[in-house]
Motif scaffolding. Sequence first.
Motif, PDB file in Angstrom:
ATOM      1  N   SER A 183       0.843  -1.199   0.000  1.00 30.96           N
ATOM      2  CA  SER A 183       0.000   0.000   0.000  1.00 30.96           C
ATOM      3  C   SER A 183       0.879   1.252   0.000  1.00 30.96           C
ATOM      4  O   SER A 183       0.535   2.246  -0.650  1.00 30.96           O
ATOM      5  N   TYR A 202       2.038   1.848  -3.556  1.00 29.77           N
ATOM      6  CA  TYR A 202       0.953   2.357  -4.396  1.00 29.77           C
ATOM      7  C   TYR A 202       0.671   3.835  -4.092  1.00 29.77           C
ATOM      8  O   TYR A 202       0.542   4.661  -5.002  1.00 29.77           O
ATOM      9  N   CYS A 203       0.631   4.164  -2.792  1.00 26.36           N
ATOM     10  CA  CYS A 203       0.360   5.551  -2.407  1.00 26.36           C
ATOM     11  C   CYS A 203       1.510   6.466  -2.843  1.00 26.36           C
ATOM     12  O   CYS A 203       1.279   7.597  -3.285  1.00 26.36           O
ATOM     13  N   SER A 249      -8.491   5.364  -0.788  1.00 25.11           N
ATOM     14  CA  SER A 249      -8.514   4.696   0.524  1.00 25.11           C
ATOM     15  C   SER A 249      -9.895   4.112   0.790  1.00 25.11           C
ATOM     16  O   SER A 249     -10.022   2.964   1.245  1.00 25.11           O
ATOM     17  N   LEU A 290     -10.325   1.010  -1.467  1.00 26.10           N
ATOM     18  CA  LEU A 290      -9.597  -0.181  -1.040  1.00 26.10           C
ATOM     19  C   LEU A 290     -10.125  -0.726   0.286  1.00 26.10           C
ATOM     20  O   LEU A 290     -10.246  -1.939   0.465  1.00 26.10           O
ATOM     21  N   PHE A 306      -3.896  -0.170   5.138  1.00 26.50           N
ATOM     22  CA  PHE A 306      -3.802   0.700   3.968  1.00 26.50           C
ATOM     23  C   PHE A 306      -3.863   2.173   4.359  1.00 26.50           C
ATOM     24  O   PHE A 306      -3.095   2.996   3.844  1.00 26.50           O
ATOM     25  N   ALA A 351      -1.275   5.523   3.717  1.00 20.48           N
ATOM     26  CA  ALA A 351      -1.877   6.561   2.866  1.00 20.48           C
ATOM     27  C   ALA A 351      -1.868   7.910   3.585  1.00 20.48           C
ATOM     28  O   ALA A 351      -1.550   8.951   2.977  1.00 20.48           O
TER      29      ALA A 351
END
Lengths: 526, 242
Positions: free
Chosen positions: A51, A54-55, A71, A74, A129, A133
């Motif tokens: 995560s 990806y962020c 967010s 997901l 996640f 984020a």
Amino acid sequence: MNKYGLLLRMQLYNSFGINRMLHSHETKERKRVILSTLSGILISALLIFYSSIYCLGLAMTNLTNLLPAISVLLCSVISLFITLMKGVGVLFGMRDYDMVMSLPVNSFSVVTSRLTASYLQNIVGCLLFVVPATVIFGIFAHPSSGALIMFLCATLFMPVIPMILAMAVGALITVFSSRTHHSNVASIILNFAFVLLIMFGSLQISSTKGAQFVSISNMVGSMVNKIYPPAILLTNAVNRNHVLPFLGFAALSILLGAIFIFVIAHFYQKLNAAFTTTRQKTSHKVAAALKISTPFGALYRREFHQLFSCSTYVLNSTFGIVLLLIAAVMLQFFPIAILEKQMGMPAGTIRAIQPLLPLVPGLFATWSCSTCASLSLEGKSRWILCSIPVQPITIFNAKIAVNLTLSIPALLVSAILFCISLRPTIAVGILTFLIPILYAFFTAVFGMFLNVKFPNYDWTSTTNAVKNGTSVMISSFSGIAVGILPLIVCTMFPEFITVIIAGISALLILITVLLYHKLKRTSLYA
Amino acid sequence: MANNILEIRNYSKTYPNGKKAVDDLSITVQAGEIHGFIGLNGAGKTTTIRAVVGVMDFSQGDILIDGHSIKSEPVLCKAMTAYIPDNPDLYDYVTGMQYLNYMADMFGISLRDRKERIHRYAETFGMSKELGELIGSYSHGMKQKVALIGAFLHQPKLLVLDEPFVGLDPEASFHLKELMHELCSSGSAIFFSTHVLEVAEKLCDSVTIIKNGRKIVSGTVEEVRGSGTLEDAFMEVAEHDE
């Protein structure tokens, strides 16, 4: 402590294994809990890593404003999956229903305590996640501290609506299927359809490549905001630092959660009755019902009864091969060029990676393990297996045979379909039939070995046994590793594909034979 | 030489936490004998019974079924034994008939015999109409009856029952007692635990009383009860230190 608190505490005792760790004097039990905890930490670390990557990708491309919507998306998918995978057994048809409902507590407390325990598990999943984020959002978007706090606090509300949705759909599926002639078949099909729908939706949204990253992510962000109104409230709250939309997001989640709890609590007894009601069979004839078979045959038949008595077990045990069959069938109907375009691959990629073809069905075979929970599912009935006059290996053989009966036909059919559509060389074609079968044997024997080592007999619902055991967790993750690692190594060293495949095959055979011999020497005690 | 169907020889069981559940227990049950196994809760009855039927491992002592050790020949011993635990959790997802057919397959009963015996025992326990339904829909007593039918199916040499009368209606209890006598008259033996001392006194040929894992007294019912009742003998043992 009030009654809700007492019920919740009892739920939590059963949830995270801490109670066993604290109070068990058995080294084996403590080892089991430590291993489960370590596996959980490892999985959490991996999820946090992915995560974060990806962020960071979003932040590097100046898309930090999408982080709140992504967010929500997901966390919703995570909550849908966790809730659906845990099944409606959290609320309905639990083994301890009579015991709990006979206590001086109202159904509101029972429902709320059950949902809270499930909600806490969802929160843990979502935090994996949202924390990365929020950190990345804080570093790259330079928001006010208020916006950051709102982002983080929103995690408390993110799982609520997806949880309700998954529970409601799961409940409807179960009630509907219990009214049909083949209740479990209906339940299995509907559950499969729902999970595939979520997966397909997630894949559609996330299938993107580097060059399309910005446009696709923008599209995803706006799409999430459009199809899921609570997401736009959070996006506005965090990006524009407005408290009102955040309060709206929180209020909406709380309101829907409260309505759900009140409705379920009000009809709790009726709903449970609907869940436990089975169609009454009419008459039966002794002579017609009796058939003679060997102990292995009888065990094998009973394993199938057990498998199809629990839709979650079927879903877990066949998910990989069902996906494989869908992929193999799709290759027959869609030209390769269209599929490559759809998946964002350069033209000719599928043909270029043909030598890897034998490993692909193997990967799906590792996702189709029924043996890793089959012994746990014996639960309190295990005295029967332990007291019947058969060798333990006969019992294990029956469980392994059921796993192979599920996987091998599907692997062979998909191999035929792959060969028809991809037209590989004769050598690759033959290996496409053989290698997946090795994987299937390995998966079944390894799963059986794990379940013998880490049985989980103290479950309150079959879903709990299928989803929560150490053997299931180790089998899932090691299975994926065994399936994916050879693919990665082959991609890194394409000139040695034949050697790598031969090496993997030899290793799989060796491990399978060794584990099977170990199983042959295992005793089975209740 | 007496035909010993069950011989428990110096059996001890210590749990991993160090607790000694059973200490140096020896019991012999002969063919044709109904042996009652009596003790307070936690005395070690179920721990002994589980070892006798081979569902629990043990390291000290030995247990012989018709002369064969449960440790070294477990499958052979189990083939001669039938066991019903105190709370028989059966497979909820199969019908009563499927369960009985499964047990018949496990013990290699011919089609003719299983048809005849299932019919007979199902009639005896009033379960004929319910065998087509899922076990999950049965009451505790009905599950108990199906477990009992399954146990009698292969005419075991040794029938081991843990609190068999709990949950049974009076009619089923009556039939069970009759079937127990019938089985023993054909040369089998029965070893069962109970808290109902009146039943033990009327039904058993011999009894063993254990306390804190140790045998306190063993012998024929007449020997154990002496001039009083079995309850008097048991209360004397229960209230006094060894």
